[in-house]
Structures are given as structure tokens and as C-alpha cells.
Design a protein around this motif. Structure first.
Motif, PDB file in Angstrom:
ATOM      1  N   ARG A 149      81.398  17.708  71.100  1.00 51.64           N
ATOM      2  CA  ARG A 149      80.894  17.631  72.466  1.00 51.64           C
ATOM      3  C   ARG A 149      80.779  16.156  72.802  1.00 51.64           C
ATOM      4  O   ARG A 149      80.051  15.414  72.131  1.00 51.64           O
ATOM      5  CB  ARG A 149      79.527  18.303  72.592  1.00 51.64           C
ATOM      6  CG  ARG A 149      79.109  18.484  74.043  1.00 51.64           C
ATOM      7  CD  ARG A 149      77.627  18.724  74.159  1.00 51.64           C
ATOM      8  NE  ARG A 149      76.882  17.479  73.971  1.00 51.64           N
ATOM      9  CZ  ARG A 149      75.659  17.268  74.467  1.00 51.64           C
ATOM     10  NH1 ARG A 149      75.061  18.214  75.167  1.00 51.64           N
ATOM     11  NH2 ARG A 149      75.037  16.122  74.244  1.00 51.64           N
TER      12      ARG A 149
ATOM     13  N   ALA B 180      86.699  19.554  78.684  1.00 47.55           N
ATOM     14  CA  ALA B 180      85.716  18.485  78.497  1.00 47.55           C
ATOM     15  C   ALA B 180      86.411  17.182  78.130  1.00 47.55           C
ATOM     16  O   ALA B 180      87.461  17.183  77.471  1.00 47.55           O
ATOM     17  CB  ALA B 180      84.717  18.872  77.410  1.00 47.55           C
TER      18      ALA B 180
ATOM     19  N   SER C 203      84.952  23.602  71.492  1.00 47.95           N
ATOM     20  CA  SER C 203      84.551  22.631  72.502  1.00 47.95           C
ATOM     21  C   SER C 203      84.586  23.320  73.860  1.00 47.95           C
ATOM     22  O   SER C 203      85.145  24.416  74.007  1.00 47.95           O
ATOM     23  CB  SER C 203      85.492  21.420  72.491  1.00 47.95           C
ATOM     24  OG  SER C 203      85.173  20.529  73.531  1.00 47.95           O
TER      25      SER C 203
END
Length: 434
Positions: A221, A163, A159
Motif C-alpha cells: 500500500r 493505486a 493491493s
């Protein structure tokens, strides 16, 4: 010149411009081409439209093109909604153009409409081609068919560092209500843009270098524009995931978003939190199975103990009378044997008694005969011993010479001056040898 009036370049270009504008088939015609060098400036979109030879891939036609700002905002929005990707380079497009020739800037095409369904179909065609290639190479289903451990607790996470989706995943996984213990390691990667595929492949290589430390890989994501998903339509990335030796979970985008990676990974979920929830759910299922097994074992043991307790109670109640009952049974057996013996008729015993009497006389005679035979054998042996004994030999005139109690058989064995003993049939002579 012969009096012919010459044109200026601007006059010639103006004439060409008028010719192009008035020529049939140059206004509002649909054209199939591939985009290149797309750029936006001042709200206008500029590009080149090219045509390649299908066999060699070489360009065989090229023209400058543009979409004026007044139309580009509408066209780009419709294109994104229909294809899920922003309008850009390296796309096959079906565009409506009007040809023009500017005296200063030369020939160009003004795009006033785009059919996004043609491009969407091309994207799907390219995806289908990649899937067909993976299948032909025999790797399409390799990761999808890998078995899962009962509780995959060691997670390799790909990832973007920091995030929001990664944070959501970690909270969902590590703060699960079942208090299941997971370990996770982040392998940072770029999750949008042209470098995404290359970055994710590098992260997969890093995981593969320490493969025994992990049960599965999670590629996540969270959020982001649907248009960013185009970077995941990569053969190289799909081939790496398809051949990865441990199960891979894809949690990219949202429920409606499908990428090429969803067709090759072992598990596809809609969001990063859904990926964590799936892992937690698998652990919860294992706990439930364990609880069911424990309950079954408890029931089995309780039933066994209950049965043993009943047997003990029965034995405890039977012990006071067991000895008396055993003695009574033995007494009954003796009575039955005694009654059986008394019931044997005398007719069966009388012949056996007569046989015993006859055998007694026969045995007496046989014993006497055997004793007499042995006595005769002993007498014969005594006579033979008397004949062969040394005393009998001496009586026949022989003598025995001894030195120190040892019989001598050779004169060489007696040295002069040795005392010798001579034994006769009657008496003994002691002498000294000369």
C-alpha cells in the motif's frame, strides 16, 4: 400539597444543573473510559463514554460526552500525532471532563483534554496481546521461517487496483536493469478502512486456491495517512498471514510505520518500491553467483586444457627417442640375462646331467616292463574271446537258425512254408519248415 409550592421541571433541572456544577469532583477530573458512537458534526465531536465489566464485558456505566469545535481541532491533531490513529470509536481513553446537566438535554460530559499516551499504550498492549496469543497458538513464526526460492519470480500481489503504490511496484519490478523476468498477478483488495482486513483475507484465500502458481505474496500500500494503518491491527489478518504456506512480504506505509503484520510476515520493507527492489536484488544476487560459478568453471577448464597441452608437448618431444630408448633398454636386459647364464658354474649343471642319464636307463626298463604286462593282458583277453565266440559254440555241435538274417530262438516264431537257414560249424543248410 399542604401549601407546599411545586417546582416546574425546568426549575428542578436547573437546580440539578447548579448542584452538578458546584459539586466537588465534577469539574476538570480525569476519567478512564471507552469511546463509542464517535461522530463529528459542525466541527464538534459527539460520543458516548462507556465502562465495561472486565469479566463479563457488560456495560456498567455510560454517559454522553462531547468535545466542542474550539478544542477538538487541537485535541484530534495531537491525538493523531501521538498514536498514529485518528480519534474514534472503540478506544480506551484517559480524558479530562467537566460534568454538566442541561435542563433540556440532560447529563453530559464536556471533554477538554485527552492524554494520547494512555491510548497509545493501550494500542501497544492490544498488539502485544495478539502477538502473545499467536505465539501461544504456535503460529507466530510459521511464515517468518519459510525458506525462499533462489529467485522468486512468480508474484501474487495484494493491493488496491489502480493505486499509485501498485504502479510503482510494477515499474520497479518489471523494468529492472538486469532484465530479470517476473510474472505477477494482482488480487485487488481494500487497503484502508474497516473492511481492509476482511478484503485482504479474501485475497489470500484466492491465492491459496492456486498456490502452486506462485513463489511469494506481496501485500503493498503506497502513501496514505498513518491513521489508516489501524485496520491492519487485526488478529484474524495476522493469523492468516502467519499461517500462509508461502513467504509473504509486507510493504505498507513508510519507514517509521510499524503494524502488527510486520511481526508475522516473512519479510518487511518500507514501501512498495522497496518490495520490488528486494525481489530484484535477490535475482541479481543469483545472477552474480551464477557468474562466479561460470568464471570458476572457465578457470578450471582453462587450467585443465593448459595442463593437457603441456603433457602433449612433452609427449611430442619424447616420441622421436622413445623407440630407440626402448630398444636400448631391451638390448641391455638381454645382455644382462646372457651374462647371468654364462656365470652359472659347471658344478651346478653336472649333477643335473648325471640325474638325467640315470633317469634314461630307468625309463627304458620301465617302458619294457609296461609293454610286457600289456601284452600278457591282451593274450589272456584273446583266449577268452576264442572260448566265448559263436564259432567255438558251433564247433561243440550247436547250430544257429535264422529267418531273413534274424536268429530264431522259438519254434513258434517259424510259420509253415518259411525258408530257414541253419548255420553249422562247417557249412550252411537251407530248408523249408513244414
Amino acid at each position: 400539597m399542604n401549601g407546599t409550592q411545586a417546582l416546574t421541571l425546568s426549575q428542578l433541572n436547573a437546580a440539578v444543573s447548579r448542584a452538578v456544577a458546584s459539586a466537588p469532583g465534577t469539574q476538570n477530573v480525569w476519567v478512564v473510559a471507552e469511546t463509542a458512537d464517535v461522530r463529528v458534526s459542525g466541527g464538534h465531536c459527539y460520543m458516548e463514554l462507556i465502562e465495561k465489566d472486565p469479566a463479563s464485558g457488560q456495560q456498567r456505566a455510560k454517559a454522553r460526552a462531547n468535545i466542542w469545535a474550539s478544542a477538538f481541532s487541537i485535541i484530534s491533531r495531537q491525538f493523531l500525532q501521538a498514536t498514529g490513529r485518528p480519534f474514534g470509536s472503540d478506544m480506551k481513553v484517559l480524558v479530562r471532563v467537566t460534568a454538566s446537566f442541561h435542563p433540556l438535554y440532560g447529563f453530559s460530559l464536556n471533554i477538554n483534554a485527552i492524554d494520547p499516551s494512555y491510548t497509545a499504550g493501550d494500542l501497544l498492549r492490544r498488539r502485544a496481546e495478539i502477538l502473545a496469543r499467536l505465539k501461544a497458538e504456535g503460529i507466530l513464526d510459521m511464515n517468518r521461517t519459510l525458506p525462499w526460492p533462489d529467485v522468486p519470480s512468480r508474484i501474487a500481489i495484494i493491493s488496491a487496483a489502480g493505486a499509485a503504490g501498485y504502479g510503482d511496484f510494477c515499474r520497479q519490478l518489471f523494468l529492472n536493469p538486469y532484465r530479470l523476468r517476473f510474472t505477477g498477478r494482482l488480487f485487488p483488495a481494500i487497503m484502508q478502512g474497516e473492511r481492509s482486513a476482511e478484503s485482504i483475507i479474501a485475497a489470500l484465500d484466492a491465492i491459496n486456491a492456486d498456490l502452486d502458481a506462485y513463489d511469494c505474496v506481496v501485500i503493498i500500500r503506497g502513501g496514505g495517512a498513518t491513521s489508516d494503518l489501524g485496520s491492519f491491527e487485526s488478529y484474524d489478518l495476522a493469523a492468516n498471514i502467519a499461517q500462509f504456506p508461502i513467504p509473504v512480504i509486507i510493504g505498507i506505509g513508510h519507514e517509521r510505520d510499524i503494524t502488527l503484520l510486520d511481526y508475522v510476515a516473512n519479510m518487511r520493507v518500507k514501501t512498495p518500491t522497496a518490495a520490488a527492489a528486494w525481489l530484484v536484488g535477490r535475482g541479481a544476487d543469483a545472477l552474480a553467483r551464477l557468474a562466479q560459478t561460470a568464471a570458476a568453471i572457465h578457470r578450471s577448464v582453462a587450467d585443465r586444457i593448459g595442463g593437457c597441452r603441456q603433457q602433449l608437448e612433452y609427449i611430442r618431444g619424447a616420441l622421436p627417442t622413445a623407440a630407440t630408448a626402448a630398444l636400448s633398454r631391451a638390448r641391455n636386459r638381454l645382455i644382462n640375462v646372457r651374462a647371468g647364464l654364462a656365470a652359472i658354474p659347471d658344478s651346478r649343471l653336472r649333477p643335473q646331467a648325471a640325474r638325467l642319464d640315470a633317469m634314461a636307463g630307468t625309463l627304458t626298463q620301465a617302458v619294457a616292463t609296461a609293454i610286457d604286462r600289456q601284452r600278457r593282458r591282451l593274450d589272456a583277453d584273446a583266449q577268452l574271446i576264442a572260448v566265448l565266440s559263436p564259432e567255438a559254440t558251433l564247433r561243440r555241435g550247436y547250430s544257429i537258425t535264422r529267418v531273413d538274417g534274424r536268429a530264431v530262438t522259438s519254434a513258434a516264431d517259424i510259420a509253415p512254408g518259411t525258408e530257414i537257414e541253419t548255420i553249422l560249424a562247417s557249412g550252411t543248410i537251407r530248408s523249408t519248415a513244414n
